[in-house]
Design a protein around this motif. Sequence first.
Motif, PDB file in Angstrom:
ATOM      1  N   ASN A 110       0.828  -1.207   0.000  1.00  9.94           N
ATOM      2  CA  ASN A 110       0.000   0.000   0.000  1.00  9.94           C
ATOM      3  C   ASN A 110       0.860   1.254   0.000  1.00  9.94           C
ATOM      4  O   ASN A 110       0.557   2.243  -0.683  1.00  9.94           O
ATOM      5  CB  ASN A 110      -0.921   0.005   1.234  1.00  9.94           C
ATOM      6  N   ASN A 111       1.938   1.230   0.784  1.00 10.93           N
ATOM      7  CA  ASN A 111       2.832   2.391   0.835  1.00 10.93           C
ATOM      8  C   ASN A 111       3.485   2.661  -0.526  1.00 10.93           C
ATOM      9  O   ASN A 111       3.653   3.815  -0.927  1.00 10.93           O
ATOM     10  CB  ASN A 111       3.927   2.159   1.879  1.00 10.93           C
ATOM     11  N   SER A 112       3.860   1.586  -1.214  1.00  6.04           N
ATOM     12  CA  SER A 112       4.484   1.726  -2.534  1.00  6.04           C
ATOM     13  C   SER A 112       3.520   2.373  -3.526  1.00  6.04           C
ATOM     14  O   SER A 112       3.896   3.260  -4.299  1.00  6.04           O
ATOM     15  CB  SER A 112       4.939   0.360  -3.050  1.00  6.04           C
ATOM     16  N   LEU A 113       2.272   1.927  -3.498  1.00  9.65           N
ATOM     17  CA  LEU A 113       1.245   2.538  -4.355  1.00  9.65           C
ATOM     18  C   LEU A 113       1.054   4.008  -4.012  1.00  9.65           C
ATOM     19  O   LEU A 113       0.914   4.863  -4.899  1.00  9.65           O
ATOM     20  CB  LEU A 113      -0.073   1.786  -4.201  1.00  9.65           C
ATOM     21  N   ALA A 114       1.044   4.296  -2.711  1.00 10.40           N
ATOM     22  CA  ALA A 114       0.860   5.678  -2.267  1.00 10.40           C
ATOM     23  C   ALA A 114       2.014   6.562  -2.746  1.00 10.40           C
ATOM     24  O   ALA A 114       1.800   7.695  -3.194  1.00 10.40           O
ATOM     25  CB  ALA A 114       0.748   5.720  -0.744  1.00 10.40           C
ATOM     26  N   LYS A 115       3.232   6.044  -2.661  1.00  8.41           N
ATOM     27  CA  LYS A 115       4.405   6.802  -3.100  1.00  8.41           C
ATOM     28  C   LYS A 115       4.371   7.057  -4.610  1.00  8.41           C
ATOM     29  O   LYS A 115       4.794   8.121  -5.084  1.00  8.41           O
ATOM     30  CB  LYS A 115       5.682   6.043  -2.735  1.00  8.41           C
ATOM     31  N   LEU A 116       3.859   6.084  -5.365  1.00  4.53           N
ATOM     32  CA  LEU A 116       3.745   6.257  -6.808  1.00  4.53           C
ATOM     33  C   LEU A 116       2.806   7.407  -7.155  1.00  4.53           C
ATOM     34  O   LEU A 116       3.032   8.149  -8.114  1.00  4.53           O
ATOM     35  CB  LEU A 116       3.233   4.967  -7.456  1.00  4.53           C
ATOM     36  N   GLN A 117       1.756   7.523  -6.358  1.00  4.78           N
ATOM     37  CA  GLN A 117       0.775   8.569  -6.643  1.00  4.78           C
ATOM     38  C   GLN A 117       1.323   9.953  -6.342  1.00  4.78           C
ATOM     39  O   GLN A 117       0.978  10.929  -7.005  1.00  4.78           O
ATOM     40  CB  GLN A 117      -0.499   8.330  -5.823  1.00  4.78           C
ATOM     41  N   ILE A 139      -2.346  -7.073  15.313  1.00  4.23           N
ATOM     42  CA  ILE A 139      -2.580  -5.629  15.236  1.00  4.23           C
ATOM     43  C   ILE A 139      -2.307  -5.115  13.820  1.00  4.23           C
ATOM     44  O   ILE A 139      -3.095  -4.338  13.264  1.00  4.23           O
ATOM     45  CB  ILE A 139      -1.704  -4.890  16.261  1.00  4.23           C
ATOM     46  N   LEU A 140      -1.213  -5.556  13.229  1.00  2.57           N
ATOM     47  CA  LEU A 140      -0.869  -5.111  11.873  1.00  2.57           C
ATOM     48  C   LEU A 140      -1.925  -5.522  10.852  1.00  2.57           C
ATOM     49  O   LEU A 140      -2.154  -4.808   9.874  1.00  2.57           O
ATOM     50  CB  LEU A 140       0.497  -5.654  11.471  1.00  2.57           C
ATOM     51  N   ARG A 141      -2.564  -6.671  11.066  1.00  2.00           N
ATOM     52  CA  ARG A 141      -3.638  -7.084  10.141  1.00  2.00           C
ATOM     53  C   ARG A 141      -4.776  -6.064  10.148  1.00  2.00           C
ATOM     54  O   ARG A 141      -5.342  -5.747   9.096  1.00  2.00           O
ATOM     55  CB  ARG A 141      -4.165  -8.475  10.515  1.00  2.00           C
ATOM     56  N   GLY A 142      -5.128  -5.570  11.327  1.00  2.00           N
ATOM     57  CA  GLY A 142      -6.192  -4.566  11.398  1.00  2.00           C
ATOM     58  C   GLY A 142      -5.809  -3.279  10.709  1.00  2.00           C
ATOM     59  O   GLY A 142      -6.608  -2.681   9.975  1.00  2.00           O
ATOM     60  N   VAL A 143      -4.576  -2.828  10.930  1.00  2.00           N
ATOM     61  CA  VAL A 143      -4.092  -1.605  10.281  1.00  2.00           C
ATOM     62  C   VAL A 143      -4.046  -1.782   8.771  1.00  2.00           C
ATOM     63  O   VAL A 143      -4.487  -0.920   8.009  1.00  2.00           O
ATOM     64  CB  VAL A 143      -2.696  -1.222  10.825  1.00  2.00           C
ATOM     65  N   ALA A 144      -3.503  -2.926   8.341  1.00  2.00           N
ATOM     66  CA  ALA A 144      -3.371  -3.192   6.903  1.00  2.00           C
ATOM     67  C   ALA A 144      -4.733  -3.294   6.219  1.00  2.00           C
ATOM     68  O   ALA A 144      -4.912  -2.793   5.093  1.00  2.00           O
ATOM     69  CB  ALA A 144      -2.588  -4.485   6.691  1.00  2.00           C
ATOM     70  N   GLN A 149      -8.556  -0.786   2.508  1.00  2.00           N
ATOM     71  CA  GLN A 149      -9.923  -0.339   2.219  1.00  2.00           C
ATOM     72  C   GLN A 149      -9.967   1.160   1.936  1.00  2.00           C
ATOM     73  O   GLN A 149     -10.618   1.613   0.974  1.00  2.00           O
ATOM     74  CB  GLN A 149     -10.823  -0.674   3.409  1.00  2.00           C
ATOM     75  N   ILE A 150      -9.268   1.941   2.752  1.00  2.00           N
ATOM     76  CA  ILE A 150      -9.263   3.403   2.597  1.00  2.00           C
ATOM     77  C   ILE A 150      -8.626   3.802   1.266  1.00  2.00           C
ATOM     78  O   ILE A 150      -9.155   4.645   0.524  1.00  2.00           O
ATOM     79  CB  ILE A 150      -8.518   4.059   3.782  1.00  2.00           C
ATOM     80  N   ASN A 151      -7.494   3.191   0.938  1.00  2.00           N
ATOM     81  CA  ASN A 151      -6.789   3.562  -0.301  1.00  2.00           C
ATOM     82  C   ASN A 151      -7.550   3.125  -1.543  1.00  2.00           C
ATOM     83  O   ASN A 151      -7.517   3.811  -2.576  1.00  2.00           O
ATOM     84  CB  ASN A 151      -5.381   2.968  -0.298  1.00  2.00           C
ATOM     85  N   ARG A 152      -8.222   1.992  -1.475  1.00  2.00           N
ATOM     86  CA  ARG A 152      -9.039   1.549  -2.615  1.00  2.00           C
ATOM     87  C   ARG A 152     -10.192   2.514  -2.881  1.00  2.00           C
ATOM     88  O   ARG A 152     -10.677   2.621  -4.010  1.00  2.00           O
ATOM     89  CB  ARG A 152      -9.582   0.147  -2.364  1.00  2.00           C
ATOM     90  N   ASN A 153     -10.612   3.197  -1.834  1.00  2.00           N
ATOM     91  CA  ASN A 153     -11.710   4.159  -1.970  1.00  2.00           C
ATOM     92  C   ASN A 153     -11.208   5.582  -2.205  1.00  2.00           C
ATOM     93  O   ASN A 153     -11.955   6.542  -2.026  1.00  2.00           O
ATOM     94  CB  ASN A 153     -12.603   4.113  -0.727  1.00  2.00           C
ATOM     95  N   GLY A 154      -9.935   5.712  -2.592  1.00  2.00           N
ATOM     96  CA  GLY A 154      -9.415   7.022  -2.966  1.00  2.00           C
ATOM     97  C   GLY A 154      -8.609   7.725  -1.906  1.00  2.00           C
ATOM     98  O   GLY A 154      -8.163   8.860  -2.110  1.00  2.00           O
ATOM     99  N   GLY A 155      -8.432   7.085  -0.735  1.00  2.00           N
ATOM    100  CA  GLY A 155      -7.625   7.684   0.315  1.00  2.00           C
ATOM    101  C   GLY A 155      -8.344   8.768   1.078  1.00  2.00           C
ATOM    102  O   GLY A 155      -9.574   8.774   1.196  1.00  2.00           O
ATOM    103  N   LEU A 160      -3.401   9.044  -0.765  1.00  2.00           N
ATOM    104  CA  LEU A 160      -3.388   7.695  -0.217  1.00  2.00           C
ATOM    105  C   LEU A 160      -2.656   7.661   1.126  1.00  2.00           C
ATOM    106  O   LEU A 160      -1.794   8.490   1.407  1.00  2.00           O
ATOM    107  CB  LEU A 160      -2.724   6.721  -1.197  1.00  2.00           C
ATOM    108  N   VAL A 161      -3.022   6.685   1.936  1.00  2.00           N
ATOM    109  CA  VAL A 161      -2.466   6.565   3.290  1.00  2.00           C
ATOM    110  C   VAL A 161      -1.171   5.769   3.266  1.00  2.00           C
ATOM    111  O   VAL A 161      -1.099   4.680   2.688  1.00  2.00           O
ATOM    112  CB  VAL A 161      -3.474   5.888   4.239  1.00  2.00           C
ATOM    113  N   GLU A 162      -0.154   6.321   3.894  1.00  3.51           N
ATOM    114  CA  GLU A 162       1.138   5.650   4.088  1.00  3.51           C
ATOM    115  C   GLU A 162       1.283   5.347   5.578  1.00  3.51           C
ATOM    116  O   GLU A 162       0.975   6.188   6.420  1.00  3.51           O
ATOM    117  CB  GLU A 162       2.273   6.560   3.621  1.00  3.51           C
ATOM    118  N   VAL A 163       1.751   4.145   5.902  1.00  2.00           N
ATOM    119  CA  VAL A 163       1.888   3.735   7.303  1.00  2.00           C
ATOM    120  C   VAL A 163       3.338   3.362   7.596  1.00  2.00           C
ATOM    121  O   VAL A 163       3.912   2.495   6.925  1.00  2.00           O
ATOM    122  CB  VAL A 163       0.970   2.542   7.643  1.00  2.00           C
ATOM    123  N   THR A 164       3.917   3.981   8.593  1.00  2.00           N
ATOM    124  CA  THR A 164       5.239   3.594   9.099  1.00  2.00           C
ATOM    125  C   THR A 164       5.048   2.607  10.239  1.00  2.00           C
ATOM    126  O   THR A 164       4.268   2.865  11.166  1.00  2.00           O
ATOM    127  CB  THR A 164       6.023   4.812   9.607  1.00  2.00           C
TER     128      THR A 164
END
Length: 476
Positions: A110-117, A139-144, A149-155, A160-164
Amino acid sequence: MLHKLKVDRKNIVLFVYVVILCLLGPLIIVINQNSNKLTEQFKQQNDKPKQSLATRMSSGDRLLITADINPVKQSAVQAYASQDYQTAVEQFQASLKINSNDPEALIYWNNSLAKLQGETVKLATSVPIGGNLDVAKEILRGVAQAQTQINRNGGINGKLVEVTIANDDNVPEIAKQIATELVKDESILAVIGHNDSNASVAAAPIYQAGELVMITPTSSAENLPNLGSYIFRATPNTRALAEPLAEYASDIARKKDIAVCADSQSEVSQSFQKEFTWAIYSRGGSINPIECDFSAANFNPSQIPSEAISAGADALLLAPSVRSVNRAIEVARANQERLTLLGNHSLNTYQTLQEGQKEVNSMVLSVAWDAKSNTNNAFALDAQKLWGGAVNWRTAMAYDATQIAVAAIKPGNTRQQVQMVLSDPQFVTEGATELIQFLPSGDRNMKGTLVKVEPGTRSGTGYDFVLLQPPTQALK
């Protein structure tokens, strides 16, 4: 003659001076070199905490979960580190085909897609990868799942959302260091974390001072919201978790004298013990006086059930922290099905089922959420498809914590605005199972639910956590 003697003396002095320089020169050079080396070593020692901390954080440029390494995932990380985000997208996607149940890879994808945008909205999450890997992944499964879901709907507002991801090992000192680094990164608008209440309590004052919202998905210690107006939680507090279990023990199981094993070094364990004790006494029951401390130097699990029975106990509550789950399981084994077992939410782990087996059979636990509480729930169905199996309360609460952050960021793009949105009494957003609302304290307005360990096939251990009816329904 006299003049000649003076000249000779000058020559002798000059000669001696040259000899001394020849002898001491190399020594001075060596000392200087050693001094430079010591200075460099000192600098390196001072830099070690920063270097160590850097290896604990990643948006995709390094792997934190070494248990899930494969060559394709390593290639993806190298591409991300080189800012070749297109290749990173392709490689992380290929890695997910090898292991679809890898939340770290999904977040980095997801982060890679966000960076591309281009410009992103940045969140962070701190989990105990080196402390309890199973819990960290939950916990990471919930965040991911929420990020996907958020990024598929346009962020968020077109970004788009990037997560560290940060690894705090559930160690308070490391959690404080990570919090300090996250506060310094002004692009981060909210933090999902930490896991253990000790880590959250340690880090909370740093977030408060840095005016960075912290939303813990799993820390339920009662005193946490008192640490500042920037501190929130997605999980119910210990009172909301302890009361249903006390109601079950007193009114359904008819237990009147309950022994308690807790962890004196754990905020959440002590908080749960306190709230459970209050709830039992308010129902006319009593707490057995035997001492059982998972952190005690002389802790002896084999003696505890026998001592409790000898003291008149008819049930045993095991209320460990995540760090002391193994000791709670040891007590359960020693019990040999003699006392009715009760458990707090920390025991809702794969480890409990795998290692406890028949010795934890029929134990009733209080948790924040269970997948079977609503069989048609969209979150649970999506999680089943995404991860290939049912998820537990930690995944659901991490999903909710991420959704809370996103809902707060939409109307505001500064840390202060995010806090103001969450502090609004009218704040509400959709969660995994229900609408999310906060009490004035910063606690979530939510009650716990009960599950019971029973033989089953879902977990692969031979035992499953099975949803119980709420006590008020069971009494009707």
